[in-house]
Write a protein that holds these residues in place. Structure first.
Motif, PDB file in Angstrom:
ATOM      1  N   PHE A   9       0.820  -1.210   0.000  1.00 42.21           N
ATOM      2  CA  PHE A   9       0.000   0.000   0.000  1.00 42.21           C
ATOM      3  C   PHE A   9       0.857   1.263   0.000  1.00 42.21           C
ATOM      4  O   PHE A   9       0.495   2.261  -0.626  1.00 42.21           O
ATOM      5  CB  PHE A   9      -0.960   0.001   1.186  1.00 42.21           C
ATOM      6  CG  PHE A   9      -2.097  -0.965   1.025  1.00 42.21           C
ATOM      7  CD1 PHE A   9      -3.004  -0.835  -0.008  1.00 42.21           C
ATOM      8  CD2 PHE A   9      -2.243  -2.018   1.901  1.00 42.21           C
ATOM      9  CE1 PHE A   9      -4.043  -1.717  -0.177  1.00 42.21           C
ATOM     10  CE2 PHE A   9      -3.289  -2.916   1.754  1.00 42.21           C
ATOM     11  CZ  PHE A   9      -4.188  -2.768   0.717  1.00 42.21           C
ATOM     12  N   ASN A  10       1.989   1.239   0.692  1.00 47.12           N
ATOM     13  CA  ASN A  10       2.887   2.400   0.672  1.00 47.12           C
ATOM     14  C   ASN A  10       3.421   2.659  -0.726  1.00 47.12           C
ATOM     15  O   ASN A  10       3.631   3.808  -1.110  1.00 47.12           O
ATOM     16  CB  ASN A  10       4.061   2.193   1.632  1.00 47.12           C
ATOM     17  CG  ASN A  10       3.702   2.479   3.062  1.00 47.12           C
ATOM     18  OD1 ASN A  10       2.697   3.108   3.354  1.00 47.12           O
ATOM     19  ND2 ASN A  10       4.524   2.005   3.969  1.00 47.12           N
ATOM     20  N   ALA A  11       3.646   1.587  -1.487  1.00 44.25           N
ATOM     21  CA  ALA A  11       4.207   1.739  -2.823  1.00 44.25           C
ATOM     22  C   ALA A  11       3.179   2.225  -3.835  1.00 44.25           C
ATOM     23  O   ALA A  11       3.528   2.954  -4.767  1.00 44.25           O
ATOM     24  CB  ALA A  11       4.807   0.408  -3.289  1.00 44.25           C
ATOM     25  N   PHE A  12       1.916   1.849  -3.665  1.00 39.79           N
ATOM     26  CA  PHE A  12       0.947   2.112  -4.713  1.00 39.79           C
ATOM     27  C   PHE A  12      -0.142   3.109  -4.360  1.00 39.79           C
ATOM     28  O   PHE A  12      -0.926   3.470  -5.232  1.00 39.79           O
ATOM     29  CB  PHE A  12       0.311   0.797  -5.185  1.00 39.79           C
ATOM     30  CG  PHE A  12       1.306  -0.081  -5.888  1.00 39.79           C
ATOM     31  CD1 PHE A  12       1.742   0.230  -7.171  1.00 39.79           C
ATOM     32  CD2 PHE A  12       1.840  -1.183  -5.264  1.00 39.79           C
ATOM     33  CE1 PHE A  12       2.667  -0.552  -7.816  1.00 39.79           C
ATOM     34  CE2 PHE A  12       2.771  -1.977  -5.903  1.00 39.79           C
ATOM     35  CZ  PHE A  12       3.189  -1.664  -7.185  1.00 39.79           C
ATOM     36  N   LEU A  13      -0.207   3.568  -3.136  1.00 39.42           N
ATOM     37  CA  LEU A  13      -1.167   4.608  -2.779  1.00 39.42           C
ATOM     38  C   LEU A  13      -0.425   5.930  -2.610  1.00 39.42           C
ATOM     39  O   LEU A  13       0.715   5.952  -2.155  1.00 39.42           O
ATOM     40  CB  LEU A  13      -1.896   4.261  -1.478  1.00 39.42           C
ATOM     41  CG  LEU A  13      -2.893   3.119  -1.548  1.00 39.42           C
ATOM     42  CD1 LEU A  13      -3.491   2.860  -0.171  1.00 39.42           C
ATOM     43  CD2 LEU A  13      -3.990   3.404  -2.546  1.00 39.42           C
ATOM     44  N   GLY A  64       0.980   9.289  -1.033  1.00 40.91           N
ATOM     45  CA  GLY A  64       1.258   9.782   0.297  1.00 40.91           C
ATOM     46  C   GLY A  64       2.041   8.852   1.197  1.00 40.91           C
ATOM     47  O   GLY A  64       2.464   9.252   2.254  1.00 40.91           O
ATOM     48  N   SER A  65       2.222   7.643   0.841  1.00 41.19           N
ATOM     49  CA  SER A  65       2.998   6.630   1.567  1.00 41.19           C
ATOM     50  C   SER A  65       2.543   6.411   3.002  1.00 41.19           C
ATOM     51  O   SER A  65       3.312   6.010   3.848  1.00 41.19           O
ATOM     52  CB  SER A  65       4.499   6.949   1.529  1.00 41.19           C
ATOM     53  OG  SER A  65       4.820   7.983   2.425  1.00 41.19           O
ATOM     54  N   THR A  66       1.286   6.690   3.312  1.00 40.52           N
ATOM     55  CA  THR A  66       0.762   6.370   4.634  1.00 40.52           C
ATOM     56  C   THR A  66      -0.303   5.289   4.568  1.00 40.52           C
ATOM     57  O   THR A  66      -0.833   4.884   5.606  1.00 40.52           O
ATOM     58  CB  THR A  66       0.163   7.610   5.312  1.00 40.52           C
ATOM     59  OG1 THR A  66      -0.852   8.150   4.471  1.00 40.52           O
ATOM     60  CG2 THR A  66       1.223   8.645   5.601  1.00 40.52           C
ATOM     61  N   GLY A  67      -0.617   4.812   3.386  1.00 38.86           N
ATOM     62  CA  GLY A  67      -1.631   3.764   3.242  1.00 38.86           C
ATOM     63  C   GLY A  67      -1.254   2.504   3.995  1.00 38.86           C
ATOM     64  O   GLY A  67      -2.112   1.827   4.572  1.00 38.86           O
ATOM     65  N   PHE A 118      -3.344   0.643   6.953  1.00 41.26           N
ATOM     66  CA  PHE A 118      -3.625  -0.782   6.850  1.00 41.26           C
ATOM     67  C   PHE A 118      -3.151  -1.518   8.098  1.00 41.26           C
ATOM     68  O   PHE A 118      -3.879  -2.333   8.674  1.00 41.26           O
ATOM     69  CB  PHE A 118      -2.949  -1.351   5.599  1.00 41.26           C
ATOM     70  CG  PHE A 118      -3.117  -2.827   5.438  1.00 41.26           C
ATOM     71  CD1 PHE A 118      -4.271  -3.350   4.891  1.00 41.26           C
ATOM     72  CD2 PHE A 118      -2.111  -3.702   5.840  1.00 41.26           C
ATOM     73  CE1 PHE A 118      -4.435  -4.715   4.751  1.00 41.26           C
ATOM     74  CE2 PHE A 118      -2.260  -5.064   5.708  1.00 41.26           C
ATOM     75  CZ  PHE A 118      -3.425  -5.576   5.161  1.00 41.26           C
ATOM     76  N   LYS A 119      -1.923  -1.230   8.550  1.00 37.64           N
ATOM     77  CA  LYS A 119      -1.392  -1.888   9.747  1.00 37.64           C
ATOM     78  C   LYS A 119      -2.205  -1.514  10.980  1.00 37.64           C
ATOM     79  O   LYS A 119      -2.483  -2.368  11.823  1.00 37.64           O
ATOM     80  CB  LYS A 119       0.088  -1.533   9.943  1.00 37.64           C
ATOM     81  CG  LYS A 119       0.993  -2.229   8.955  1.00 37.64           C
ATOM     82  CD  LYS A 119       2.440  -2.028   9.297  1.00 37.64           C
ATOM     83  CE  LYS A 119       2.958  -0.762   8.696  1.00 37.64           C
ATOM     84  NZ  LYS A 119       4.419  -0.603   8.817  1.00 37.64           N
ATOM     85  N   LEU A 120      -2.588  -0.266  11.094  1.00 34.18           N
ATOM     86  CA  LEU A 120      -3.390   0.169  12.233  1.00 34.18           C
ATOM     87  C   LEU A 120      -4.728  -0.566  12.261  1.00 34.18           C
ATOM     88  O   LEU A 120      -5.183  -1.021  13.319  1.00 34.18           O
ATOM     89  CB  LEU A 120      -3.611   1.681  12.191  1.00 34.18           C
ATOM     90  CG  LEU A 120      -4.430   2.266  13.325  1.00 34.18           C
ATOM     91  CD1 LEU A 120      -3.767   1.982  14.669  1.00 34.18           C
ATOM     92  CD2 LEU A 120      -4.598   3.756  13.124  1.00 34.18           C
ATOM     93  N   TYR A 121      -5.347  -0.715  11.101  1.00 33.64           N
ATOM     94  CA  TYR A 121      -6.618  -1.430  11.019  1.00 33.64           C
ATOM     95  C   TYR A 121      -6.454  -2.877  11.489  1.00 33.64           C
ATOM     96  O   TYR A 121      -7.238  -3.382  12.286  1.00 33.64           O
ATOM     97  CB  TYR A 121      -7.145  -1.382   9.580  1.00 33.64           C
ATOM     98  CG  TYR A 121      -8.335  -2.274   9.352  1.00 33.64           C
ATOM     99  CD1 TYR A 121      -9.601  -1.908   9.808  1.00 33.64           C
ATOM    100  CD2 TYR A 121      -8.204  -3.493   8.692  1.00 33.64           C
ATOM    101  CE1 TYR A 121     -10.695  -2.728   9.614  1.00 33.64           C
ATOM    102  CE2 TYR A 121      -9.284  -4.322   8.494  1.00 33.64           C
ATOM    103  CZ  TYR A 121     -10.522  -3.937   8.951  1.00 33.64           C
ATOM    104  OH  TYR A 121     -11.610  -4.755   8.761  1.00 33.64           O
ATOM    105  N   HIS A 122      -5.418  -3.548  11.017  1.00 36.13           N
ATOM    106  CA  HIS A 122      -5.228  -4.954  11.370  1.00 36.13           C
ATOM    107  C   HIS A 122      -4.760  -5.129  12.820  1.00 36.13           C
ATOM    108  O   HIS A 122      -5.133  -6.120  13.453  1.00 36.13           O
ATOM    109  CB  HIS A 122      -4.284  -5.637  10.386  1.00 36.13           C
ATOM    110  CG  HIS A 122      -5.001  -6.017   9.135  1.00 36.13           C
ATOM    111  ND1 HIS A 122      -5.824  -7.111   9.053  1.00 36.13           N
ATOM    112  CD2 HIS A 122      -5.052  -5.427   7.925  1.00 36.13           C
ATOM    113  CE1 HIS A 122      -6.351  -7.195   7.851  1.00 36.13           C
ATOM    114  NE2 HIS A 122      -5.901  -6.168   7.148  1.00 36.13           N
TER     115      HIS A 122
END
Length: 176
Positions: A49-53, A55-58, A62-66
């Motif tokens: 997600f950091n590579a393809f979204l 702002g590099s916070t995706g 994602f980690k926070l959600y999981h």
């Protein structure tokens, strides 16, 4: 050259394992114990997600959600661990940049001559950080009395900062 590609392909899994280990240590400092395998899968997906979204916070979201799914009672502590992980990465980047400028000071001299480092980005970042701290620590009480979405957001940010302050201790684990 092909050997550079081979080095990158071999080094990437090692880097992901190191990032997973660092996150696991930071989570343990916050009192959250999660299995390495689950964190490894989470870190791989976060890197995607950091590579393809933008702002590099995706990946952090994602980690926070999981982490919230795996440890529902520790949302603020999980967010604090991710924030501390980001801050340690920033500190490492600053140290590497300092080392690079010590080896080759030419680009730093050019930035200082142009005034970019002193008159542009750095004061804006510092001012933004100070405004955020003032809003969280001083404005949280006043807005919580009024209620509303902004008050809830500031209360959440305050809980994360409180968890970070309580759980983060400078020791050999945080320096590694």
């Amino acid at each position: 050259e092909i050997w550079l590609l081979a080095v990158v392909l071999a080094g990437s899994p090692l880097l992901i394992c190191f990032l997973t280990w660092r996150l696991q240590l930071l989570l343990r400092l916050q009192g959250i114990v999660l299995p390495f395998g689950a964190l490894l899968r989470m870190t791989w997906a976060g890197q995607f997600f950091n590579a393809f979204l933008p702002g590099s916070t995706g990946g952090d979201v994602f980690k926070l959600y999981h982490i919230g799914r795996l440890a529902p009672e520790a949302h603020a502590a999980g967010a604090a661990a991710i924030m501390l992980d980001r801050l340690l990465a920033l500190a490492a980047l600053v140290l590497l940049a300092g080392l690079a400028f010590a080896i080759e000071p030419g680009p730093l001299g050019q930035l200082l001559e142009q005034g970019i480092a002193v008159n542009g980005l750095l004061p804006c970042l510092g001012l933004g950080f100070v405004v955020l701290l003032i809003a969280v620590f001083l404005g949280r009480r006043k807005l919580s009395q009024r209620g509303g979405k902004l008050a809830g957001l500031l209360a959440s940010v305050g809980r994360v900062l409180d968890a970070a302050r309580r759980g983060f201790r400078w020791n050999r684990l945080t320096v590694v």
